[in-house]
Every structure is written in C-alpha cells, then in structure tokens.
Write an enzyme that holds these catalytic residues in place. Structure first.
Site, PDB file in Angstrom:
ATOM      1  N   GLU A 113       0.723  -0.994   0.391  1.00 49.74           N
ATOM      2  CA  GLU A 113       0.389   0.214  -0.130  1.00 49.74           C
ATOM      3  C   GLU A 113       0.671   1.648  -0.160  1.00 49.74           C
ATOM      4  O   GLU A 113       2.481   1.074   1.006  1.00 49.74           O
ATOM      5  CB  GLU A 113      -0.818  -0.431   1.616  1.00 49.74           C
ATOM      6  CG  GLU A 113      -2.153  -1.086   0.978  1.00 49.74           C
ATOM      7  CD  GLU A 113      -2.327  -1.517   3.073  1.00 49.74           C
ATOM      8  OE1 GLU A 113      -3.534  -1.735   2.748  1.00 49.74           O
ATOM      9  OE2 GLU A 113      -1.831  -0.397   3.838  1.00 49.74           O
ATOM     10  N   LYS A 115       2.218   4.491   1.440  1.00 49.36           N
ATOM     11  CA  LYS A 115       2.255   5.684   2.517  1.00 49.36           C
ATOM     12  C   LYS A 115       1.612   7.203   2.677  1.00 49.36           C
ATOM     13  O   LYS A 115       2.755   7.406   2.159  1.00 49.36           O
ATOM     14  CB  LYS A 115       3.343   5.251   3.551  1.00 49.36           C
ATOM     15  CG  LYS A 115       3.136   6.156   4.458  1.00 49.36           C
ATOM     16  CD  LYS A 115       4.551   5.606   5.501  1.00 49.36           C
ATOM     17  CE  LYS A 115       4.818   6.026   6.429  1.00 49.36           C
ATOM     18  NZ  LYS A 115       5.211   7.118   7.121  1.00 49.36           N
ATOM     19  N   ASP A 117       1.151  11.069   3.264  1.00 54.43           N
ATOM     20  CA  ASP A 117       1.417  11.796   4.364  1.00 54.43           C
ATOM     21  C   ASP A 117       0.480  12.861   4.380  1.00 54.43           C
ATOM     22  O   ASP A 117      -0.329  13.970   4.718  1.00 54.43           O
ATOM     23  CB  ASP A 117       2.574  12.619   3.401  1.00 54.43           C
ATOM     24  CG  ASP A 117       2.938  13.837   3.732  1.00 54.43           C
ATOM     25  OD1 ASP A 117       3.247  13.374   5.583  1.00 54.43           O
ATOM     26  OD2 ASP A 117       3.761  14.594   3.739  1.00 54.43           O
ATOM     27  N   TYR A 226      -7.322  -0.314   7.385  1.00 55.71           N
ATOM     28  CA  TYR A 226      -7.383  -0.996   8.085  1.00 55.71           C
ATOM     29  C   TYR A 226      -9.066  -0.986   8.659  1.00 55.71           C
ATOM     30  O   TYR A 226      -9.326  -0.069   9.151  1.00 55.71           O
ATOM     31  CB  TYR A 226      -6.063  -0.453   9.071  1.00 55.71           C
ATOM     32  CG  TYR A 226      -5.963  -1.915   9.607  1.00 55.71           C
ATOM     33  CD1 TYR A 226      -5.158  -3.273   8.923  1.00 55.71           C
ATOM     34  CD2 TYR A 226      -5.289  -2.012  11.012  1.00 55.71           C
ATOM     35  CE1 TYR A 226      -5.175  -4.306   9.799  1.00 55.71           C
ATOM     36  CE2 TYR A 226      -4.838  -3.295  11.852  1.00 55.71           C
ATOM     37  CZ  TYR A 226      -4.591  -4.409  11.341  1.00 55.71           C
ATOM     38  OH  TYR A 226      -4.343  -5.200  11.943  1.00 55.71           O
ATOM     39  N   LYS A 288       2.834  -4.985   4.097  1.00 61.14           N
ATOM     40  CA  LYS A 288       2.012  -6.490   5.152  1.00 61.14           C
ATOM     41  C   LYS A 288       1.819  -7.633   4.369  1.00 61.14           C
ATOM     42  O   LYS A 288       1.791  -8.070   3.318  1.00 61.14           O
ATOM     43  CB  LYS A 288       0.235  -5.649   5.080  1.00 61.14           C
ATOM     44  CG  LYS A 288       0.091  -4.317   5.712  1.00 61.14           C
ATOM     45  CD  LYS A 288      -1.407  -3.884   5.908  1.00 61.14           C
ATOM     46  CE  LYS A 288      -0.913  -2.379   6.411  1.00 61.14           C
ATOM     47  NZ  LYS A 288      -2.515  -1.838   6.770  1.00 61.14           N
ATOM     48  N   LYS A 312      10.395   3.556   3.197  1.00 66.19           N
ATOM     49  CA  LYS A 312      10.639   5.561   2.460  1.00 66.19           C
ATOM     50  C   LYS A 312      10.797   5.453   1.262  1.00 66.19           C
ATOM     51  O   LYS A 312      12.119   4.800   1.499  1.00 66.19           O
ATOM     52  CB  LYS A 312      11.393   6.179   3.833  1.00 66.19           C
ATOM     53  CG  LYS A 312       9.733   6.268   5.315  1.00 66.19           C
ATOM     54  CD  LYS A 312       8.875   6.693   4.890  1.00 66.19           C
ATOM     55  CE  LYS A 312       7.880   7.153   6.025  1.00 66.19           C
ATOM     56  NZ  LYS A 312       8.870   8.291   7.202  1.00 66.19           N
ATOM     57  N   CYS A 406      13.333  47.537   5.065  1.00 64.74           N
ATOM     58  CA  CYS A 406      12.565  46.990   4.223  1.00 64.74           C
ATOM     59  C   CYS A 406      13.298  47.150   3.196  1.00 64.74           C
ATOM     60  O   CYS A 406      14.614  48.183   2.483  1.00 64.74           O
ATOM     61  CB  CYS A 406      11.155  48.191   3.626  1.00 64.74           C
ATOM     62  SG  CYS A 406      10.442  47.292   2.467  1.00 64.74           S
ATOM     63  N   CYS A 409      12.652  49.734   0.534  1.00 68.61           N
ATOM     64  CA  CYS A 409      11.665  51.239   1.304  1.00 68.61           C
ATOM     65  C   CYS A 409      12.661  51.886   1.597  1.00 68.61           C
ATOM     66  O   CYS A 409      12.369  52.911   1.978  1.00 68.61           O
ATOM     67  CB  CYS A 409      10.187  51.638   0.696  1.00 68.61           C
ATOM     68  SG  CYS A 409       9.517  50.717   2.063  1.00 68.61           S
ATOM     69  N   CYS A 424       6.791  45.493   6.692  1.00 65.09           N
ATOM     70  CA  CYS A 424       7.063  46.854   5.779  1.00 65.09           C
ATOM     71  C   CYS A 424       6.068  47.898   6.686  1.00 65.09           C
ATOM     72  O   CYS A 424       4.667  46.655   6.026  1.00 65.09           O
ATOM     73  CB  CYS A 424       7.885  46.837   4.499  1.00 65.09           C
ATOM     74  SG  CYS A 424       7.928  48.539   4.318  1.00 65.09           S
ATOM     75  N   CYS A 430       5.591  51.459  -0.672  1.00 68.36           N
ATOM     76  CA  CYS A 430       6.323  50.480  -0.705  1.00 68.36           C
ATOM     77  C   CYS A 430       5.711  50.548  -1.936  1.00 68.36           C
ATOM     78  O   CYS A 430       4.787  49.268  -2.096  1.00 68.36           O
ATOM     79  CB  CYS A 430       6.439  49.259  -0.002  1.00 68.36           C
ATOM     80  SG  CYS A 430       7.611  48.126   0.148  1.00 68.36           S
TER      81      CYS A 430
END
Length: 686
Positions: A113, A115, A117, A226, A288, A312, A406, A409, A424, A430
């Site tokens: 299967e 994995k 995230d 599962y 598994k 992994k 900044c 500016c 800023c 700016c």
C-alpha cells in the site's frame, strides 16, 4: 407538528439524505436534483433546530459543522495504534522478507500500500453509525475529534450493506489534497495571513480547530487502510479492504497483493516516480503480510507489528552553493527571504531559488554566507532547504542576517506579536506593496480584469502611470500604446517582452471598463484590506449594504456582522482611518465602480412594522438573512446594523452573537424569535 411526527420525519429525512449522499459519493449516481436535495436538507435542518432532542448522530447536517469544541477529550484506544518499523533501502525490505520466511514454513502473500502523508485517525462504528473519531496521539490514547471528522465527506456517517458487525473500528489517513492546499494558501495570501508549510501540517492543524464549521471549509479527505474488530469473518487484509469498499469507505485503489518479493520490488519501483501524479503527498509504501492467521503467528514487538514494515522513498535531494539571499516584499508587507542558488537539476527541473520562509527558519538552519545547502523535493512540489553541508562551510563566513529595514523602501521593519514574519509598515509608498495591491485588485475573484497581468502592472507602475488601483480607470489609449519592457523570470531565467500593441491596449481598456459592473462584495474584496477575504467581504457587503456604512461603522458595530471577529474588525477600522485610503475609495466611486449592493425592487406587503426598527442576529429556519431584511422593509420596518437604546427589536435566531444578546438585555431591547416575527406580520410558518 407533534414531537412524534417530528421524530418520525427527522429519521426519515436523515435516512433518505444519507442514501442520496452514498449513491452520489460512492456510486457517482445522482438520484435526485441538487435543488430537491437542498430542499430536503433545509427541511431537516429546520426540524433539528426546532426539535434538537431528535438529532441523529449520523445526520447529514453534521457535514457542514457547527460544533464548537473548547477542549478535546483524551480517549484510550481499544486497539493500540502502533507505529511501523521504517526501512530506507531495498536490501532492508529483502531482509524483512527473509526474516518472515525463516519464521513461516508455508507460502504466504503480501499486500503493498502507499504510505500517504497525512494524519492517522481511528474511527469506531456501532450498529453501522460513526460513534467516535480519535487521533493517534501517543498510540495508547488520542484526542476525540468526532465533530470535526464528521465534516469529512469521504468518512461515512452510516454504513450500508450486508454483514455489518455490531461494532468495529477502521484506521485511516486524513489528508489535504494538493489542490485544496494550494487554494487555501492562495486565500491566506489574499487576506494577508501566513502561508501553511505543507499539506500534512495543514491537515493536522485543521483537525484540531475548535470550530467544526471551519474544518468543513478546509475540504479534508480520508483513505481507509485497516479494519479491526472481534470475530470478523475475513481471512486476509485484502478481503477486508474489499469489504470496506463495499460498505462505502474510501479505500485507495493503489494497493496490490504480491505473491513474491520480486512483485513487491516492482510495486516499489513503479510508485517511485508515479506517486508524483497523485493528488496528495506520499513518501513511501507499507508492506503487510496478507493473511490474518500469519499476522497472529508473527505477533508484535513492544512498538510495532512483526508482520509489517514501511519503506521510505529517498527524498529527491541535491546540494548546491548559496549565491545570495534576496528578500521579497508581499502585498501586505510581509518580507520573505529567498535563497538564490547555483542552478541544480532536481526531479527533472532546474532549481535556482528556494524559499527560506522567515527569519526564524534562517536561524534554525544556521545558514552562513556562501554555504552549500541541501535542497529536497519529497512529496512537495516546491523545493525546500533542509540543511547545510557543514563540511563545505568557508572558515570565517558570516551568518546570514535578516534585514532590519525594508529592502524595497528602507523603512524599518516591524514584527506583529505572535507572527514569525517581519513586515514593512510603509504600505502606501513601498513599491512591491503597491504593485501587489494592484495585482490583487485585478484578479479573477476580485475585479476580473483578465487582460491585465503581473507583467503589465509592473510596466505601468515603472512608467509612473499607476500608483493605486484607482489609477487604472484614468488610463487612455494614447498613454498605453507603444509601451514595452523586457522582463526576466527569476525562477526560470526566462526572458520575455511585454509590449502594448493596438489589440492589447483595446483589450485592456475594455477589461477595465467592464470591471465597473463587478458587484460590491467583490469590489470590497478587491480593496485588499488585511484579513478580508472573498467570504468575509460577501458577509460585510450583505450586512452593511454599501461602502459608506462600513466606513462609518465602529469596531463594535463591525463585529456585529456575521463571522466578523475583533482582528478583522480592527483591520477594517485601521484601513478606513488612513486618509489616503478614504481618498482612494472616493476615486473609485468617481470612476463608476460599484460601492453598494444592488437594490432589489421590493413590493410593499403591509404597514405592520411601520416605525419599528430591527437588528437581525443568528441563523433562521424559514428565511435567510437577506430575505428576512427584505421582509422587514416590505412590511414598513427598518433594519439597523447595531444594538442601541433606540432599537425596538432584536430578532434572534440560532447561534446568535452573545455580545448582541447581552447588550440588548442590558439596554432593555425586546428580544423576539422568528415565530414572534411571523406573528407580528400576520404570517404562519410555511
């Protein structure tokens, strides 16, 4: 309607709507029109509010949230949620297979299967109905987040099918799809909030939000992997996955039964590259043993099962020298550091730049000038800096210092308490903030000036033709025709020429002219007030009706509008406290931009409410708020935005703001229900 009738109808509607949901989401079949579905759901919502004692745990109304959870109760897992042993090489997977074959003297199969995230979740069902959802926690106990889990549409609230156990548990991975994650970050950028780092963190944070209504908006998803329970009839893991699919659970179709270790390796090799085409992040596979009898024979260690292991994938990584760090200033003034790198090929693309996020991240990584940086692409689309190759650090090199002023500016930067970013504060002068506000103004969700774009705005600004969005409405053909500029994309190095020829100019001016018809709520979003996204702008526009009412409102009055909290209200007040913003609004008005909601022609129904004033708060069974406002006006009444001593009635619905209620009671304002209001105008609930 009697209580008995209400209970019967609520049960009937709950069953019927859940069935239609099942057919739509599991079988991709619409047995009912969207309109008819909404009518049934609205009827159920109304009945549940009127008779809350009959609300069912599997009610489809729970999909949109509404529960506020101040603290998540800690719950002990019936079956511990153990972690898996990790491997990082194919040799380790082969060693795992060798160990299993030493212990098992007969043939067996594996299940491979992906994995995913995300965030592990345990779901318990009793009599086919979702009873509880618990996070992994420390593996022994986790947090009860049932109200939030109910908003995830791929998690069934009720199971349909045959041979459903009286009680069982499933494990799944809650995730945020890439598309949703990108949309969420775009929305956060639009309102000036910090961006989320990755989909996993976004999913984890979402599951722990206290307001399940907000969870529902995040569009989380879930794959089940599962099944657990007492005396289940399945002999193998793959059989149980097939049964879960039949019951309506979302099981990723990417799993495969493998008879040999060679087939396992084929699976690993296939998904090493193909995983990047999936709509969610994945960083490996889980292997598994398929047969439950063999799983029991192999047993467990103290931390993990002996019959399963995770493989992994190596992150797509490279090491490349840091040439410099530049600092980008966004629309809201947030300063983001960017690592400019010596070009390196990574996952099929040439990487020249990677975000360093903020000053805290630079300090955490301890980046020095001229360092060689490790760059990775795991499930992430955007490359990230993961570390420094200290073996290549130049002796005496200085740490990278975040600027105090900044870069655009030279204004001294500030840091808002509780936020990682530096800002800023020179928002009106700016240059990148000015360009950013104009680019925000023209976007599709705002004024929809589809013939303009980032490159054209940059050219117009550089030529001194636009200093604010209002200046777009002053542009003429003669000013625009013949303008051109060469622009280099800093990420790709691509060079392109922006040139204003006849057709380009005509399209630009047509697009600007069309924008004058854009509705007020989108204009309000286009103004770029911090924390005011498209949804908040729509709420404000509907509540106040025009820009002048918003401008004149106090922070307290702003907070009386639906979903407007203190942070948003204070940001709006700051915006209108700046004289140049008021002048900017006036210029937009003079240009013909819509600054009020379109007036609907109302037919007067009676004078029953003549001379009476109302404030509306909460959610109602028979009317939405706009219709209720129209109803008050059509019967001679007046709708106000805030509670005061001169107010006649506070019309209170479900989930009304406590501050309004408290203030009305303190001032002696009469509080009436929806039914009271219907009686006043001589109508009955229909």
């Amino acid at each position: 309607m009697t209580e008995s009738q209400a209970q019967s109808r609520i049960n009937e509607l709950t069953e019927k709507i859940n069935y239609y949901n099942y057919r739509y989401y599991q079988d991709s079949i619409s047995e009912i029109s969207d309109y008819d579905f909404d009518v049934l759901l609205e009827e159920l919502t109304g009945l549940e509010k009127q008779f809350p004692q009959f609300l069912q745990p599997d009610s489809p109304t729970q999909r949109v949230g509404g529960t506020i959870t101040k603290n998540f109760a800690s719950v002990k897992h019936k079956y511990p949620m153990l972690s898996l042993g990790n491997s990082y090489s194919e040799e380790e997977i082969k060693d795992f297979d060798t160990r299993i074959r030493r212990l098992i003297d007969h043939e067996f199969e594996y299940v491979c299967e992906l994995k995913f995230d995300g965030v592990a979740l345990s779901l318990t069902y009793k009599n086919g109905v979702l009873e509880r959802a618990v996070t992994r926690g420390d593996g022994v106990q986790g947090d009860d987040i049932t109200a939030n889990a109910r908003t995830i549409r791929s998690i069934p609230l009720k199971i349909y099918g045959d041979n459903i156990p009286a009680e069982f548990e499933v494990r799944g991975e809650v995730f945020m799809p890439w598309k949703v994650f990108e949309q969420l970050n775009q929305m956060r950028e639009d309102i000036g909030e910090a961006l989320m780092a990755n989909p996993r963190n976004a999913a984890s944070g979402t599951l722990k939000l206290q307001d399940s209504t907000e969870v529902a908006k995040r569009q989380l998803d879930c794959y089940i992997y599962y099944l657990l329970g007492e005396n289940l009839p399945y002999q193998t893991h793959s059989q149980s996955m097939e049964q879960l699919t039949k019951w309506g659970f979302q099981v990723s179709p990417t799993y495969r039964v493998c008879k040999t270790i060679e087939e396992v390796m084929d699976y690993i090799h296939y998904w090493d590259t193909e995983r990047f085409n999936l709509p969610l992040g994945t960083d490996g596979i889980v292997l598994k043993v398929n047969a439950f009898e063999v799983q029991q024979e192999l047993g467990f260690t103290a931390k993990s099962p002996r019959w399963a292991i995770a493989y992994k994938y190596k992150a797509l990584a490279a090491a490349t020298p840091l040439e410099s760090v530049s600092y980008q200033v966004g629309r809201t003034g947030a300063v983001t550091p960017v690592a400019n790198l010596k070009a390196v090929l990574l996952a099929g693309t040439t990487v020249r730049r990677a975000s360093l996020h903020n000053a805290n991240e630079i300090a955490r990584l301890d980046i020095h000038e001229g360092d060689t940086l490790f760059i990775e692409k795991g499930g992430e689309i955007i490359p990230k800096v993961t570390g420094v190759d200290l073996t290549k650090r130049n002796e005496g090199s200085a740490p990278v210092q975040f600027p105090t002023t900044c870069p655009a500016c030279n204004t001294a930067l500030v840091r808002i308490p509780g936020e990682a970013a530096y800002y800023c504060p020179n928002e009106l002068e700016c240059p990148p903030q000015i360009r950013g506000r104009i680019e925000h103004f023209i976007q599709r969700k705002a004024m929809n000036m589809d013939s303009l774009g980032e490159g054209k705005i940059e050219l117009l600004y550089d030529k001194g033709l636009v200093h604010s969005p209002a200046d777009l409405y002053k542009l003429s053909y003669n000013q625009l025709f013949g303008l051109e500029k060469v622009i280099t994309n800093p990420d790709t190095g691509e060079v392109r020429r922006v040139s204003f020829k006849q057709k380009t100019v005509e399209n630009m001016l047509t697009s600007i002219e069309k924008s004058k018809a854009v509705p007020f709520d989108r204009v309000l979003f286009a103004l770029g007030i911090r924390y005011v996204g498209a949804t908040v702008a729509a709420k404000l526009a509907a509540y106040f009706g025009n820009i002048d009412a918003i401008y004149q409102a106090t922070v307290e009055q702003l907070m009386q509008a639906p979903e407007i909290g203190g942070k948003i209200a204070e940001s709006i007040a700051r915006f209108f406290a700046e004289p140049r913003n008021v002048e900017y609004i006036q210029q937009l008005k003079e240009a013909g931009v819509q600054m009020q909601m379109e007036m609907r022609e109302l037919v007067m129904e009676s004078n029953a409410l003549e001379g009476k004033s109302f404030v509306i708060s909460g959610v109602f069974v028979h009317f939405d708020r706009d219709v209720l406002k129209d109803k008050i006006i059509a019967n001679g009444g007046k709708v106000l935005s805030g509670v005061s001593g001169k107010l006649d009635y506070l019309l209170a619905g479900e989930n009304m703001g406590p501050s309004k209620l408290e203030k009305a009671e303190k001032l002696g304002v009469k509080i009436i229900s929806e039914q009271d209001f219907l009686t006043m105008i001589g109508e009955t609930a229909g």
